[in-house]
Design a protein around this motif. Structure first.
Motif, PDB file in Angstrom:
ATOM      1  N   ILE A 206      -4.774  13.537  -9.512  1.00 36.61           N
ATOM      2  CA  ILE A 206      -4.488  12.099  -9.436  1.00 36.61           C
ATOM      3  C   ILE A 206      -5.353  11.354 -10.448  1.00 36.61           C
ATOM      4  O   ILE A 206      -4.896  10.434 -11.130  1.00 36.61           O
ATOM      5  N   GLY A 207      -6.606  11.783 -10.559  1.00 36.79           N
ATOM      6  CA  GLY A 207      -7.493  11.177 -11.538  1.00 36.79           C
ATOM      7  C   GLY A 207      -7.029  11.382 -12.962  1.00 36.79           C
ATOM      8  O   GLY A 207      -7.272  10.538 -13.841  1.00 36.79           O
ATOM      9  N   GLN A 208      -6.351  12.480 -13.215  1.00 37.84           N
ATOM     10  CA  GLN A 208      -5.820  12.736 -14.557  1.00 37.84           C
ATOM     11  C   GLN A 208      -4.546  11.937 -14.820  1.00 37.84           C
ATOM     12  O   GLN A 208      -4.357  11.398 -15.918  1.00 37.84           O
ATOM     13  N   MET A 209      -3.676  11.862 -13.822  1.00 34.97           N
ATOM     14  CA  MET A 209      -2.337  11.315 -14.042  1.00 34.97           C
ATOM     15  C   MET A 209      -2.285   9.794 -13.978  1.00 34.97           C
ATOM     16  O   MET A 209      -1.586   9.158 -14.769  1.00 34.97           O
ATOM     17  N   LEU A 210      -2.984   9.171 -13.023  1.00 35.03           N
ATOM     18  CA  LEU A 210      -2.853   7.721 -12.855  1.00 35.03           C
ATOM     19  C   LEU A 210      -3.256   6.945 -14.114  1.00 35.03           C
ATOM     20  O   LEU A 210      -2.550   6.005 -14.505  1.00 35.03           O
ATOM     21  N   PRO A 211      -4.351   7.287 -14.783  1.00 30.00           N
ATOM     22  CA  PRO A 211      -4.665   6.555 -16.019  1.00 30.00           C
ATOM     23  C   PRO A 211      -3.553   6.633 -17.059  1.00 30.00           C
ATOM     24  O   PRO A 211      -3.305   5.652 -17.775  1.00 30.00           O
ATOM     25  N   SER A 212      -2.860   7.774 -17.139  1.00 31.69           N
ATOM     26  CA  SER A 212      -1.760   7.873 -18.104  1.00 31.69           C
ATOM     27  C   SER A 212      -0.575   7.014 -17.666  1.00 31.69           C
ATOM     28  O   SER A 212       0.113   6.418 -18.508  1.00 31.69           O
ATOM     29  N   PHE A 213      -0.337   6.914 -16.343  1.00 32.46           N
ATOM     30  CA  PHE A 213       0.709   6.014 -15.843  1.00 32.46           C
ATOM     31  C   PHE A 213       0.407   4.574 -16.257  1.00 32.46           C
ATOM     32  O   PHE A 213       1.298   3.841 -16.703  1.00 32.46           O
TER      33      PHE A 213
ATOM     34  N   VAL B   2       0.850  -1.191   0.000  1.00 31.86           N
ATOM     35  CA  VAL B   2       0.000   0.000   0.000  1.00 31.86           C
ATOM     36  C   VAL B   2       0.884   1.239   0.000  1.00 31.86           C
ATOM     37  O   VAL B   2       1.739   1.403   0.879  1.00 31.86           O
ATOM     38  N   SER B   3       0.685   2.110  -0.987  1.00 34.47           N
ATOM     39  CA  SER B   3       1.396   3.387  -1.024  1.00 34.47           C
ATOM     40  C   SER B   3       0.522   4.480  -0.422  1.00 34.47           C
ATOM     41  O   SER B   3      -0.705   4.486  -0.615  1.00 34.47           O
ATOM     42  N   PHE B   4       1.162   5.401   0.301  1.00 36.69           N
ATOM     43  CA  PHE B   4       0.481   6.582   0.819  1.00 36.69           C
ATOM     44  C   PHE B   4       0.917   7.744  -0.068  1.00 36.69           C
ATOM     45  O   PHE B   4       2.089   8.124  -0.067  1.00 36.69           O
ATOM     46  N   PHE B   5      -0.030   8.273  -0.825  1.00 36.83           N
ATOM     47  CA  PHE B   5       0.369   9.170  -1.908  1.00 36.83           C
ATOM     48  C   PHE B   5      -0.554  10.374  -2.044  1.00 36.83           C
ATOM     49  O   PHE B   5      -1.779  10.262  -1.966  1.00 36.83           O
ATOM     50  N   ASN B   6       0.057  11.532  -2.230  1.00 37.35           N
ATOM     51  CA  ASN B   6      -0.613  12.739  -2.701  1.00 37.35           C
ATOM     52  C   ASN B   6       0.480  13.623  -3.279  1.00 37.35           C
ATOM     53  O   ASN B   6       1.539  13.771  -2.659  1.00 37.35           O
ATOM     54  N   ASN B   7       0.249  14.173  -4.453  1.00 33.58           N
ATOM     55  CA  ASN B   7       1.282  15.018  -5.040  1.00 33.58           C
ATOM     56  C   ASN B   7       1.406  16.359  -4.328  1.00 33.58           C
ATOM     57  O   ASN B   7       2.333  17.126  -4.591  1.00 33.58           O
ATOM     58  N   LYS B   8       0.491  16.633  -3.390  1.00 30.38           N
ATOM     59  CA  LYS B   8       0.593  17.845  -2.571  1.00 30.38           C
ATOM     60  C   LYS B   8       1.423  17.557  -1.332  1.00 30.38           C
ATOM     61  O   LYS B   8       1.250  16.536  -0.676  1.00 30.38           O
TER      62      LYS B   8
ATOM     63  N   TYR C 245      -8.224  19.978  -5.497  1.00 31.33           N
ATOM     64  CA  TYR C 245      -7.629  20.083  -6.831  1.00 31.33           C
ATOM     65  C   TYR C 245      -6.663  18.933  -7.084  1.00 31.33           C
ATOM     66  O   TYR C 245      -6.664  18.335  -8.175  1.00 31.33           O
ATOM     67  N   CYS C 246      -5.858  18.593  -6.087  1.00 33.24           N
ATOM     68  CA  CYS C 246      -4.875  17.514  -6.240  1.00 33.24           C
ATOM     69  C   CYS C 246      -5.548  16.152  -6.422  1.00 33.24           C
ATOM     70  O   CYS C 246      -5.027  15.301  -7.143  1.00 33.24           O
TER      71      CYS C 246
ATOM     72  N   SER D   7     -15.739  19.555   0.000  1.00 34.38           N
ATOM     73  CA  SER D   7     -15.143  19.806  -1.314  1.00 34.38           C
ATOM     74  C   SER D   7     -14.294  18.626  -1.786  1.00 34.38           C
ATOM     75  O   SER D   7     -14.353  18.225  -2.958  1.00 34.38           O
ATOM     76  N   ILE D   8     -13.505  18.035  -0.868  1.00 34.05           N
ATOM     77  CA  ILE D   8     -12.660  16.899  -1.235  1.00 34.05           C
ATOM     78  C   ILE D   8     -13.518  15.680  -1.550  1.00 34.05           C
ATOM     79  O   ILE D   8     -13.274  14.967  -2.531  1.00 34.05           O
ATOM     80  N   SER D   9     -14.540  15.436  -0.731  1.00 33.55           N
ATOM     81  CA  SER D   9     -15.445  14.314  -0.991  1.00 33.55           C
ATOM     82  C   SER D   9     -16.087  14.448  -2.369  1.00 33.55           C
ATOM     83  O   SER D   9     -16.213  13.461  -3.116  1.00 33.55           O
ATOM     84  N   LYS D  10     -16.460  15.665  -2.712  1.00 29.98           N
ATOM     85  CA  LYS D  10     -17.067  15.915  -4.020  1.00 29.98           C
ATOM     86  C   LYS D  10     -16.068  15.657  -5.137  1.00 29.98           C
ATOM     87  O   LYS D  10     -16.417  15.081  -6.174  1.00 29.98           O
ATOM     88  N   ALA D  11     -14.805  16.061  -4.929  1.00 29.89           N
ATOM     89  CA  ALA D  11     -13.777  15.821  -5.945  1.00 29.89           C
ATOM     90  C   ALA D  11     -13.511  14.334  -6.121  1.00 29.89           C
ATOM     91  O   ALA D  11     -13.285  13.862  -7.244  1.00 29.89           O
ATOM     92  N   VAL D  12     -13.540  13.582  -5.023  1.00 27.32           N
ATOM     93  CA  VAL D  12     -13.363  12.125  -5.110  1.00 27.32           C
ATOM     94  C   VAL D  12     -14.494  11.509  -5.925  1.00 27.32           C
ATOM     95  O   VAL D  12     -14.269  10.667  -6.803  1.00 27.32           O
TER      96      VAL D  12
END
Length: 351
Positions: A191-198, A4-10, A186-187, A256-261
């Motif tokens: 993650i939703g934008q970047m992970l699919p490209s990874f 399990v990775s703990f990850f946020n680009n922020k 925003y972050c 706001s974060i829940s909505k972004a998720v």
């Protein structure tokens, strides 16, 4: 062995503190846990081991030319295509139940990141194993220690760099710590934008690699990190009629974060076709709520004592006398329950 990775680009969202305390909770539930410090800042190593002990592990000699950190395995692998040594450390505060081992990080990881090439190594398929170092280290750690780990937790830098790609390709799941600020929502979208490209890059490289290595069983099993939830960290509360509530601004950030998720992360990850990247049942609320611990959190790091054990120790400012105030002890005990809850979430859902 679940990774399990703990990850946020922020940065500044509490990844290191949350991982450390979650690892302790997992171990105390009689699990065998390995934590890997894959962040060049090495905050996890310093928190767990202490700055003096960590400094000793960085030292090189004729018998340990690469020190006793993650570098001792990784550098021989990338320079000479042979596995190096894994040196396992134990936390300065002994675990009372279970097992908790640490693979110390190294500032040299910045250099290692520069040697990883997405175009050649991943998309071209020629160096996929260079991006599987966390997995190879975990396997070597089991061989070295004689311990079959239940969980491997990886701490990561706040970016989308090649170290993050490497850890995510090796991970079965990832958790996203967030704080009460505008940028966290925003972050989550990023993650939703970047992970699919990874994953798209990995799938392209995997297809090229397997064309001439069809009997390889490891590569097809990697590159499938699944989102296992987000953690709300560092918010403030107040009491009203004896009931604790998040303060207004922090509650707004929570929403706001829940909505972004729900509206950005889940739809983006659901678009990954090679595997199911999200839980089958949408859970948009945080899996753990970690309040702002104020002076207790930095004191925990200074003393190299996790929150679970910190009430047993005197505050740093009062090493010769005094003790924690009762309200501080109550908050630490309450947050320890949240870390236990997070550990239970991993046990129940990361399978």
């Amino acid at each position: 062995m679940i990774t399990v990775s703990f990850f946020n680009n922020k940065g500044g969202v509490g990844k290191t503190t949350i991982l450390w305390n979650t690892a302790v909770s997992l171990a105390e539930k009689d699990n065998k846990v390995l934590i890997i410090d894959f962040d060049p800042q090495c905050n996890l190593s310093i928190a767990c081991l202490g700055d003096e002990e960590f400094s000793k592990l960085l030292e090189t000699s004729s018998t340990h030319p690469f020190g006793k950190t993650i570098k001792a395995f990784t550098l021989p692998y990338i320079q000479q295509n042979q596995q190096g040594n894994v040196f396992i450390s134990e936390p300065k505060s002994p675990i009372k139940n279970g097992t908790l081992h640490v693979i110390p990080g190294d500032f040299w990881l910045n250099n290692f990141s520069d040697t990883l090439n997405v175009g050649t190594d991943v998309i071209g398929g020629g160096g996929l194993y260079r991006f599987l170092l966390p997995h190879l280290i975990s396997t070597k750690a089991e061989e070295t220690s004689g311990v079959k780990y239940d969980y491997v937790l990886i701490d990561l830098p706040p970016s989308f760099n090649t170290l993050v790609r490497s850890a995510l390709y090796c991970s079965d799941y990832f958790l996203v710590p967030c704080t009460a600020d505008l940028f966290s929502a925003y972050c989550v979208g990023l993650i939703g934008q970047m992970l699919p490209s990874f994953i798209k890059d990995w799938e392209q490289g995997k297809e090229r690699y397997l064309a001439s290595n069809s009997y390889d069983t490891l590569i097809p099993a990697k590159g499938q990190p699944k989102f296992s939830g987000w953690i709300f960290n560092g918010f403030d509360t107040k009491r009203s009629l004896g009931v604790k509530h998040q303060v207004g601004a922090d509650r707004a950030h929570h929403i706001s974060i829940s909505k972004a998720v729900e509206e950005k992360l889940y739809p983006a990850l659901s678009g990954i076709s090679s595997y199911f990247a999200t839980p089958t049942k949408g859970e948009f609320e945080p899996v753990a709520l970690i309040e702002d611990l104020n002076v207790m959190a930095p004191d925990s790091i200074i003393q190299n004592v996790p929150i679970k054990y910190l009430p047993e120790h005197r505050p740093t400012r009062l090493l010769t006398k005094g003790k924690w105030a009762q309200n501080q002890v109550d908050l630490m005990l309450e947050m320890d329950k949240e870390y236990d809850k997070l550990a239970d979430h991993i046990i129940s859902n990361c399978i």
